[in-house]
Design a protein around this motif. Structure first.
Motif, short mmCIF file in Angstrom:
data_model
loop_
_atom_site.label_atom_id
_atom_site.label_comp_id
_atom_site.label_asym_id
_atom_site.label_seq_id
_atom_site.Cartn_x
_atom_site.Cartn_y
_atom_site.Cartn_z
N LEU A 140 13.97 10.51 -5.46
CA LEU A 140 13.57 9.63 -4.37
C LEU A 140 12.47 10.32 -3.56
O LEU A 140 12.68 10.76 -2.44
CB LEU A 140 14.75 9.29 -3.46
N PRO A 141 11.28 10.47 -4.15
CA PRO A 141 10.22 11.22 -3.48
C PRO A 141 9.65 10.50 -2.27
O PRO A 141 9.56 9.27 -2.25
CB PRO A 141 9.16 11.37 -4.58
N ARG A 142 9.31 11.28 -1.25
CA ARG A 142 8.59 10.76 -0.09
C ARG A 142 7.10 10.89 -0.35
O ARG A 142 6.60 11.96 -0.70
CB ARG A 142 8.98 11.55 1.17
N LEU A 143 6.39 9.78 -0.18
CA LEU A 143 4.96 9.71 -0.51
C LEU A 143 4.19 9.54 0.79
O LEU A 143 4.13 8.45 1.35
CB LEU A 143 4.71 8.55 -1.47
N THR A 144 3.63 10.64 1.28
CA THR A 144 2.99 10.63 2.61
C THR A 144 1.48 10.58 2.55
O THR A 144 0.83 10.51 3.59
CB THR A 144 3.43 11.87 3.40
N ASN A 145 0.91 10.60 1.37
CA ASN A 145 -0.54 10.52 1.23
C ASN A 145 -0.94 9.07 1.04
O ASN A 145 -1.10 8.57 -0.08
CB ASN A 145 -1.01 11.37 0.05
N LEU A 174 -4.26 3.66 -3.27
CA LEU A 174 -3.79 3.47 -1.89
C LEU A 174 -2.75 4.50 -1.47
O LEU A 174 -2.57 4.75 -0.28
CB LEU A 174 -3.19 2.07 -1.72
N ALA A 175 -2.05 5.10 -2.42
CA ALA A 175 -1.05 6.11 -2.09
C ALA A 175 -0.84 7.03 -3.28
O ALA A 175 -0.93 6.60 -4.44
CB ALA A 175 0.27 5.45 -1.70
N THR A 176 -0.57 8.31 -2.99
CA THR A 176 -0.29 9.29 -4.03
C THR A 176 0.94 10.11 -3.63
O THR A 176 1.37 10.10 -2.47
CB THR A 176 -1.47 10.25 -4.26
N SER A 177 1.46 10.84 -4.59
CA SER A 177 2.57 11.74 -4.33
C SER A 177 2.04 13.02 -3.67
O SER A 177 0.83 13.21 -3.52
CB SER A 177 3.28 12.07 -5.64
N SER A 178 2.95 13.91 -3.34
CA SER A 178 2.55 15.22 -2.84
C SER A 178 2.05 16.06 -4.01
O SER A 178 2.30 15.74 -5.17
CB SER A 178 3.74 15.90 -2.15
N PRO A 179 1.36 17.18 -3.74
CA PRO A 179 0.89 18.04 -4.84
C PRO A 179 2.02 18.73 -5.59
O PRO A 179 1.79 19.32 -6.65
CB PRO A 179 -0.01 19.05 -4.13
#
Length: 350
Positions: A140-145, A174-179
């Motif tokens: 359940l990743p948080r996508l802040t970018n 429009l949105a990406t995951s963290s690195p």
């Protein structure tokens, strides 16, 4: 007795209410009438709150009935292939200026639909995990970018639930995951040497003819439970915002509940509407005679006074002898006489 009638009425009401609720709801994943955590019943309210009129679509022919340039359509996790005619209906909708949101899963028919639309974005299919930025677990990743724009108004964080990533192929991300996120190719829940790590696109948009296609790499972002995580609800609201119509397309996914399907079938059938109207007229016409029918049924029903033939003295004596072998003939005779006397005094008692 009155208490028996009341209990019967209460039981009948309970059965009708339970059956009606079951017929009008669904437990299918992503179902528009599924009020559980994995349903999307809340999505209709989100669309309405954003100012759009929501319509549950069960047939792609319904796309032709709305002004495309003032409509956003959402296709959630399609799991059935589209026919050529259905593909043409969606292509025409986009060509006329409509906005189509395709939210897919790691498998299913989303990529085939995107190809048929002429869109270049594709779903990767591998599970997206983030070992550092997540809710409840890496799946359940948080996508802040999140890129600021009309599709992401007020959105700072999205939360996925066993989603995937996108291969945007020229579309606007429009949105990406963290690195730190990676794509778990073999779904073993562990970062392997061959698993790609980095910022993975998860939401993208691209122009297709006069319209627009928005692709989301996790359909579960829109389910009831996930709308409350991060800014998922705000993202859904932004998609519906500035549109008068919202088509929630379930034509190739979860089945509609029985009652809803029947309602749609009735709406599309002139003969069905006529049959219902005639039935209603028959009820109205018969209503003044309801008491006569009730009285007739009451007369034909067995009553408490309908008793089987009574045993004679000899049969009673035989019964007592069988049940009480220790009683002598004199005692049995006294009991038999008592029964006969009581019958004469109280004819209805036995």
């Amino acid at each position: 007795m009155p208490w028996r009638t009341g209990a019967l009425v209460a039981l009948l009401c309970a059965v009708l209410l339970t059956g009606g609720y079951a017929a009008a709801t669904s437990n299918a994943d992503f179902g528009a009438y599924n009020r559980g955590w994995d349903g999307t019943s809340d999505l209709r309210q989100v669309a309405s709150d954003a100012g759009a009129t929501p319509t549950v679509v069960r047939d792609t022919d319904e796309y032709a009935g709305v002004p495309a340039n003032d409509t956003v359509a959402v296709v959630l996790s399609p799991d059935q292939p589209y026919t050529d005619a259905e593909q043409r209906a969606l292509r025409q909708f986009v060509a006329d200026g409509g906005t189509l949101v395709v939210a897919g899963d790691r498998d299913g028919e989303a990529n085939a639909l995107l190809a048929a639309l002429g869109a270049r974005t594709r779903l990767d299919g591998r599970a997206l995990r983030d070992p550092r930025h997540y809710e409840r677990g890496p799946a359940l990743p948080r996508l802040t970018n999140v890129t600021e724009g009309p599709w992401t108004t007020g959105v700072e964080t999205l939360v996925f639930n066993y989603g995937t990533a996108l291969a945007p192929a020229g579309g606007r991300v429009l949105a990406t995951s963290s690195p730190d996120a990676y794509l778990d190719a073999n779904t073993n829940g562990t970062l392997d040497a061959s698993d790609p790590v980095g910022r993975h696109p998860v939401v993208a948009t691209e122009s297709v003819q006069a319209g627009r296609v928005v692709v989301v790499a996790d359909a579960s972002l829109f389910v009831n439970a996930m709308l409350e995580r991060g800014d998922n609800r705000r993202f859904a609201t932004a998609l519906f915002d500035h549109h008068r119509h919202a088509l929630l397309d379930y034509s190739h996914t979860a089945a509609l509940p029985l009652a809803v399907s029947a309602l749609y079938a009735l709406r599309d059938s002139a003969l069905g509407q006529l049959a219902v109207a005639l039935a209603a007229l028959a009820v109205v016409a018969a209503w003044p005679y309801r008491r006569r029918v009730s009285d007739a049924l009451a007369r034909s029903a067995p009553t408490e006074t309908d008793t089987p033939p009574r045993l004679d003295a000899e049969a009673i004596d035989a019964y007592l002898a069988r049940e009480h072998p220790d009683w002598d003939a004199e005692r049995r005779a006294r009991v038999v006489q008592g029964v006969i006397t009581r019958r004469r005094e109280s004819p209805r008692d036995d």
